[in-house]
Design an enzyme around this catalytic site. Sequence first.
Site, PDB file in Angstrom:
ATOM      1  CG  HIS A  62     -10.489   0.024 -23.405  1.00 56.73           C
ATOM      2  ND1 HIS A  62      -9.398   0.464 -24.105  1.00 56.73           N
ATOM      3  CD2 HIS A  62     -10.053  -0.290 -22.160  1.00 56.73           C
ATOM      4  CE1 HIS A  62      -8.327   0.408 -23.330  1.00 56.73           C
ATOM      5  NE2 HIS A  62      -8.698  -0.046 -22.143  1.00 56.73           N
ATOM      6  CD  GLU A  89     -11.311   1.117 -19.000  1.00 60.56           C
ATOM      7  OE1 GLU A  89     -10.250   1.001 -18.355  1.00 60.56           O
ATOM      8  OE2 GLU A  89     -11.406   1.835 -20.017  1.00 60.56           O
ATOM      9  CG  HIS A 128      -4.450   4.592 -20.220  1.00 67.92           C
ATOM     10  ND1 HIS A 128      -3.141   4.511 -20.666  1.00 67.92           N
ATOM     11  CD2 HIS A 128      -4.785   3.344 -19.819  1.00 67.92           C
ATOM     12  CE1 HIS A 128      -2.710   3.263 -20.548  1.00 67.92           C
ATOM     13  NE2 HIS A 128      -3.684   2.536 -20.033  1.00 67.92           N
ATOM     14  CD  GLU A 178      -6.733  -0.036 -15.423  1.00 67.20           C
ATOM     15  OE1 GLU A 178      -5.495  -0.194 -15.321  1.00 67.20           O
ATOM     16  OE2 GLU A 178      -7.356  -0.158 -16.491  1.00 67.20           O
TER      17      GLU A 178
END
Length: 279
Positions: free
Chosen positions: A23, A50, A65, A136
Site C-alpha cells: 500500500h 498500490e 494520497h 486508485e
Amino acid sequence: MDVEDRAVLPARPVRRHPLVIAHRGASDEEPEHTLAAYRRAFDHGADGVECDVRLTADHHLVCVHDRKVNRTSNGDGAVSTLELATLEELDWASWKRGAAESETPESDPERGHLLTLRRLLDTLVDTGEEVVTLIETKHPTRHGADVELALVQALRFFDLDGGDRPGRPHVRVMSFSRRALLRVHKVAPKVPLVYLVEAGLSAMAWDGVVPKGIGAVGLDVRLLRKRPQMAAGLHRRGHQVYAWTVDDEADVDRCLEQGIDVIITNRPAMVIARMALAD
C-alpha cells in the site's frame, strides 16, 4: 533510466494466494509513494504495489494520497491547485525520518522527490515483470472526469490498457467512485476494475451489487471483522475480493480464513511472514 531502476524487482519466491500488495509501497518503513518505498516492498517479496493518483494544476498525474500536500511534504496547498514544477521542488521524505538519521540526499538522490505516475510505470515496465499494479483515482476533485481520462492516456502510452499480458505489469484501476470506474470502463474496457467499499454509512447502505464491468471489490478490513460472510457472498457472485489495509496479524489470519484474493498492506514483510506460518 539508471541501472538501479532496472533492478527494482528481485527474483521473488512463488507463493500461494492471496497476493500481497504494498500500500503506497512498504509505507510502514519508507515514505509513502516514493521509489524507496516500492523498492523496499519488492525486497520483501510483495506481488505488487498500490498507488493513489491526483492531477496537478497543469494536468500531470502524481502519486499523492491526500488532497493537500501538507502531511507528506514540506509544502502547503491542494495538489490540484499546484503545478508539477512547484510540487517537484518539495521534500517528500523528511516527514517520515527524523533529522538525526543517517539517510542523506547523497545516498539516494531520488529519496525525497515527488513520484509521478509515469515515472512509476516506466520503472515497473522496464523490469519486464508481471507485477500487479493497483492505481486508485481520488475523488472528489476539481478536475472531475479528467483524472480518469489522463490515467487511460498514461496506460495507453505504456501499452497497458489492453488487459494482462506476459512480461508486463498487470494494472487494475480502483476507486470509491462508481462513476469514475465506469468512465475508465467506457474508454478502456479491457482494464480490470476494483470497486472500493469503506466501513461507513455508504458501506452499510450498499446492497452488494457491483456495476457491470467491475470484476473485483476492495473491502475495508473493518468490514471483514463486522461482516465475516461478506467476502463469501461476493465470491458466490463471481467477484474477486481485495482487503485493505491489513496491517496486523489477526487481520491476516482473518483474510486467510475468508479466502480473500488480494491483501493490501503497509507492512508486506509481516503479511508474507504470517502467510508462511499458515502454509
